[in-house]
Scaffold this motif. Structure first.
Motif, PDB file in Angstrom:
ATOM      1  N   ALA B 128       0.817  -1.214   0.000  1.00  0.00           N
ATOM      2  CA  ALA B 128       0.000   0.000   0.000  1.00  0.00           C
ATOM      3  C   ALA B 128       0.851   1.264   0.000  1.00  0.00           C
ATOM      4  CB  ALA B 128      -0.926  -0.001   1.205  1.00  0.00           C
ATOM      5  N   ALA B 129       2.173   1.097  -0.092  1.00  0.00           N
ATOM      6  CA  ALA B 129       3.093   2.237   0.079  1.00  0.00           C
ATOM      7  C   ALA B 129       2.768   3.411  -0.837  1.00  0.00           C
ATOM      8  CB  ALA B 129       4.526   1.780  -0.168  1.00  0.00           C
ATOM      9  N   GLY B 130       2.347   3.107  -2.082  1.00  0.00           N
ATOM     10  CA  GLY B 130       2.139   4.166  -3.057  1.00  0.00           C
ATOM     11  C   GLY B 130       0.722   4.711  -3.081  1.00  0.00           C
ATOM     12  N   ARG B 131      -0.134   4.193  -2.182  1.00  0.00           N
ATOM     13  CA  ARG B 131      -1.535   4.643  -2.193  1.00  0.00           C
ATOM     14  C   ARG B 131      -1.747   5.737  -1.153  1.00  0.00           C
ATOM     15  NH1 ARG B 131      -3.563  -0.891  -1.826  1.00  0.00           N
ATOM     16  NH2 ARG B 131      -4.711  -0.233   0.015  1.00  0.00           N
ATOM     17  N   PRO B 132      -2.658   6.690  -1.432  1.00  0.00           N
ATOM     18  CA  PRO B 132      -2.964   7.721  -0.420  1.00  0.00           C
ATOM     19  C   PRO B 132      -3.556   7.073   0.832  1.00  0.00           C
ATOM     20  CG  PRO B 132      -3.919   8.303  -2.546  1.00  0.00           C
ATOM     21  CD  PRO B 132      -3.404   6.907  -2.675  1.00  0.00           C
ATOM     22  N   VAL B 133      -3.216   7.634   1.986  1.00  0.00           N
ATOM     23  CA  VAL B 133      -3.633   7.063   3.262  1.00  0.00           C
ATOM     24  C   VAL B 133      -5.162   7.071   3.394  1.00  0.00           C
ATOM     25  CG1 VAL B 133      -3.482   7.386   5.762  1.00  0.00           C
ATOM     26  CG2 VAL B 133      -1.464   7.639   4.344  1.00  0.00           C
ATOM     27  N   ALA B 134      -5.833   7.988   2.666  1.00  0.00           N
ATOM     28  CA  ALA B 134      -7.294   8.082   2.735  1.00  0.00           C
ATOM     29  C   ALA B 134      -7.947   6.724   2.490  1.00  0.00           C
ATOM     30  CB  ALA B 134      -7.795   9.110   1.726  1.00  0.00           C
ATOM     31  N   GLY B 135      -7.296   5.857   1.689  1.00  0.00           N
ATOM     32  CA  GLY B 135      -7.881   4.557   1.390  1.00  0.00           C
ATOM     33  C   GLY B 135      -7.442   3.449   2.335  1.00  0.00           C
ATOM     34  N   TYR B 136      -6.683   3.788   3.387  1.00  0.00           N
ATOM     35  CA  TYR B 136      -6.196   2.767   4.327  1.00  0.00           C
ATOM     36  C   TYR B 136      -7.295   2.413   5.336  1.00  0.00           C
ATOM     37  CZ  TYR B 136      -1.206   3.269   3.087  1.00  0.00           C
ATOM     38  OH  TYR B 136       0.000   3.280   2.459  1.00  0.00           O
ATOM     39  N   SER B 137      -7.243   1.178   5.829  1.00  0.00           N
ATOM     40  CA  SER B 137      -8.141   0.801   6.927  1.00  0.00           C
ATOM     41  C   SER B 137      -7.586   1.393   8.220  1.00  0.00           C
ATOM     42  CB  SER B 137      -8.205  -0.716   7.053  1.00  0.00           C
ATOM     43  OG  SER B 137      -6.968  -1.199   7.550  1.00  0.00           O
ATOM     44  N   SER B 138      -8.405   1.365   9.290  1.00  0.00           N
ATOM     45  CA  SER B 138      -7.943   2.003  10.526  1.00  0.00           C
ATOM     46  C   SER B 138      -6.730   1.268  11.108  1.00  0.00           C
ATOM     47  CB  SER B 138      -9.079   2.087  11.543  1.00  0.00           C
ATOM     48  OG  SER B 138      -9.470   0.791  11.919  1.00  0.00           O
ATOM     49  N   GLY B 139      -6.695  -0.040  10.945  1.00  0.00           N
ATOM     50  CA  GLY B 139      -5.537  -0.793  11.419  1.00  0.00           C
ATOM     51  C   GLY B 139      -4.275  -0.404  10.663  1.00  0.00           C
ATOM     52  N   MET B 140      -4.409  -0.228   9.336  1.00  0.00           N
ATOM     53  CA  MET B 140      -3.251   0.166   8.518  1.00  0.00           C
ATOM     54  C   MET B 140      -2.758   1.547   8.929  1.00  0.00           C
ATOM     55  SD  MET B 140      -4.743  -1.113   4.869  1.00  0.00           S
ATOM     56  CE  MET B 140      -3.384  -0.665   3.770  1.00  0.00           C
ATOM     57  N   ARG B 141      -3.708   2.457   9.194  1.00  0.00           N
ATOM     58  CA  ARG B 141      -3.325   3.813   9.607  1.00  0.00           C
ATOM     59  C   ARG B 141      -2.520   3.789  10.897  1.00  0.00           C
ATOM     60  NH1 ARG B 141      -8.092   7.813   7.832  1.00  0.00           N
ATOM     61  NH2 ARG B 141      -8.640   6.515   6.077  1.00  0.00           N
ATOM     62  N   ARG B 142      -2.993   2.963  11.837  1.00  0.00           N
ATOM     63  CA  ARG B 142      -2.337   2.887  13.122  1.00  0.00           C
ATOM     64  C   ARG B 142      -0.915   2.346  12.973  1.00  0.00           C
ATOM     65  NH1 ARG B 142      -3.754   3.640  18.362  1.00  0.00           N
ATOM     66  NH2 ARG B 142      -5.506   4.981  17.954  1.00  0.00           N
TER      67      ARG B 142
END
Lengths: 266, 323
Positions: B128-142
């Motif tokens: 997911a490195a190249g994707r904007p964080v807006a599309g991350y799940s809450s676990g990925m954000r954390r």
């Protein structure tokens, strides 16, 4: 070792501050590129006023829409920079503070003012973009800068500079109230008297007495007059000097206050 | 020796509220210190003071011997903060977020990218490195937020309620990462309301309530401090429960409690009780499928510690609670 470097070589520290500010400015611009709301706000509102006024009142006020465009456009340009200044940094700052982003920045070994400076540097770029787009719209409608390119650039610089200095007022407000809705409400209420209570739509001496008194005291009037003089060759009077003096005055008063309030915030 | 973290008598007031009322904390290098307390105990304020974000009104705090007020800028080179809210930028990519932090830490561009890529892989965010964080799940954000705090290879990491909002599987992942940090030599201070979390992760636990440290020690020491080890017995036949209860009462000298249909628990003092009880069961010919000595859970320890303190205070203005 790092202490002696920080302490003894002040210029190195300033260089780091500059570099960190630029990194954070890039962050701010990257956010704008993905989410260009602030710039659009700074362009759309003035552009709407421009089109409405020119085509609705232009014929009646100035005899022709073309002639009125020449009068109105320089003021709209100033409105655009001022509006962008009142909206972007202050709002972005409150959001960053609420989300704890600034806590992360402030726990990094970077200058305390770097996030603030970065945001403002990015603002200048945003104002420039808004002003450039507006010049494009003006050109399409038929506006021509009669005094030549150097004067047009000077007018743009004056508008951007004023917007930058004015933005410190909203930055101070943002740091003190920490609520983006309050900053937005303030900008909205300040918009009418500050941007419309001016020589924007008609020369100040044609306004009724009370409004004329306000418009002539309003610094935005001076900047609009100066912009008009630089773009169309209208008589400048002391408007350029007054614009610069007001810009400097706003900066000198509100910048230290905002920085102080910001670095004291816990 | 120099502690990685040391706070003595920290006081912090906000207007008329006192958030910290003489807080003491310390942690040795490479250990995990759990700061355990209810909402409003002063945990977040303690982190803000230690992470140089807030100035204390009294007391001192040091990170690796450096004063957090007078040597704040040097302290910031050693620490990383991961707050309750994720602070990564939605509009930037995962990589963009980490590279920016690296650049702010004066890493050259290439190094910042290398460090960011390494961390993203370690936190299973490489794809997911190249994707904007807006599309991350809450676990990925954390996880990205935690990665962001590790860019500068901090020696002390502050984690403010790191597992709030994570589902159990993700919480295990986070715990593994936190143990890994300590294993690499970093000191971790984590605040939590989950007793289970402090028990699972912390070498030392500071129990905080009302802006004060009310207990400090290893999870095992805290449990002992509260006392009340208990013996739990599970008779093989459900019919034996009454007989088991009377034997247990005889050894322990108090009434056992029936926890459920098959299990009886009684608090005991001293270690001899287990042996004595086993002998009596054998003598009476009662088969027992399980007999265990239990230390109280940290949960019970915490309730006992804060509860006692509250009751002492309450006694001063009302006698009703005394019973």
């Amino acid at each position: 070792m790092t202490t002696t470097m920080d302490g003894r070589y002040g210029h190195l520290r300033r260089l780091r501050l500059l570099r960190h500010s630029l990194v954070l400015a890039r962050r701010s611009l990257a956010k704008t590129a993905r989410n260009p709301g602030a710039v659009i706000n700074g362009v759309v509102t003035p552009a709407l006023f421009l089109v409405l006024f020119v085509y609705l009142f232009g014929g009646a006020v100035a005899g022709s829409t073309g002639a009125y465009l020449q009068y109105l456009f320089p003021g709209i340009l100033v409105m655009s920079a001022g509006l962008a200044g009142m909206l972007s940094t202050g709002v972005a700052l409150t959001i960053d503070m609420r989300k704890g982003v600034f806590d992360r920045f402030r726990s990094l070994p970077i200058g305390r003012s770097a996030p603030l400076l970065g945001s403002l540097v990015a603002d200048v770029v945003r104002y420039a973009a808004a002003v450039a787009i507006l010049f494009g719209i003006g050109y399409l409608l038929g506006f021509r800068a009669q005094a030549g390119l150097p004067h047009a650039l000077a007018a743009a610089a004056l508008a951007i500079g004023f917007g930058f200095c004015l933005s410190w007022l909203t930055v101070l407000l943002a740091v003190l109230v920490r609520d983006e809705n309050a900053v937005l409400a303030f900008s909205f209420f300040a918009f009418l008297p500050l941007q419309l209570g001016t020589s924007l739509a008609a020369p100040a001496d044609t306004l009724p007495g009370w409004l004329r008194a306000w418009a002539q005291a309003n610094p935005v009037t001076h900047v609009m007059d100066a912009s008009r003089a630089l773009l169309t060759g209208a008589p400048a009077g002391d408007s350029v000097a007054l614009s610069l003096a007001w810009s400097a005055g706003l900066l000198v008063v509100f910048c230290p206050l905002a920085v102080l309030a910001y670095s004291r915030r816990q | 020796m120099t502690y990685a973290l040391q706070a003595e008598g920290l006081v912090k007031r906000f207007g008329r509220t006192t958030a910290l009322a003489g807080l003491d904390l310390c942690a040795e290098p490479g250990t995990v210190l759990g700061v355990l307390g209810p909402n409003g105990a002063g945990k977040t304020t303690a982190i803000r003071v230690l992470a140089t974000l807030a100035r204390p009104d009294g007391g001192t705090a040091r990170v690796h011997g450096l004063d957090v007020v007078r040597q704040a800028q040097q302290v910031r080179r050693l620490i990383a903060l991961c707050g309750q809210h994720t602070t990564v930028d939605e509009e930037l990519t995962g990589l963009g977020n980490l590279v920016m932090i690296g650049r702010l830490l004066d890493l050259p561009k290439a190094d910042a990218v290398r460090r960011a890529t390494g961390l993203l892989d370690r936190f299973e965010l490489g794809d997911a490195a190249g994707r904007p964080v807006a599309g991350y799940s809450s676990g990925m954000r954390r996880r990205l937020d935690l990665a962001a705090s590790l860019v500068g290879r901090p020696r002390v990491v502050f984690l403010d309620e790191p597992s709030v909002g994570l589902d159990p599987g993700r919480r295990e992942d986070l715990w593994r990462i936190i143990r890994g940090l300590a294993a690499e030599g970093a000191t971790v201070l984590l605040t939590t309301q989950y007793l289970e979390e402090a028990d699972a992760l912390a070498d030392r636990v500071a129990v905080v309530d009302g802006g004060r440290t009310i207990a400090h020690g290893s999870p095992a020491e805290l449990k002992r401090l509260v006392g009340g080890q208990a013996i739990a017995v599970r008779p093989a036949r459900a019919d034996d429960v009454d007989a088991v209860m009377s034997i247990m009462a005889g050894v322990a000298g108090r009434r056992p409690e029936r926890v459920n249909r098959h299990e009886v628990v009684v608090p005991v003092e001293g270690d001899g009780a287990v042996v004595a009880m086993m002998q009596r069961f054998r003598g009476a010919g009662i088969p027992v499928s399980e007999l265990s000595l239990r230390l109280p859970s940290l949960d019970e320890a915490f309730l006992a510690l804060t509860g006692t303190r509250r009751r002492v205070e309450d006694n001063q203005d009302s006698s009703e609670v005394a019973a």
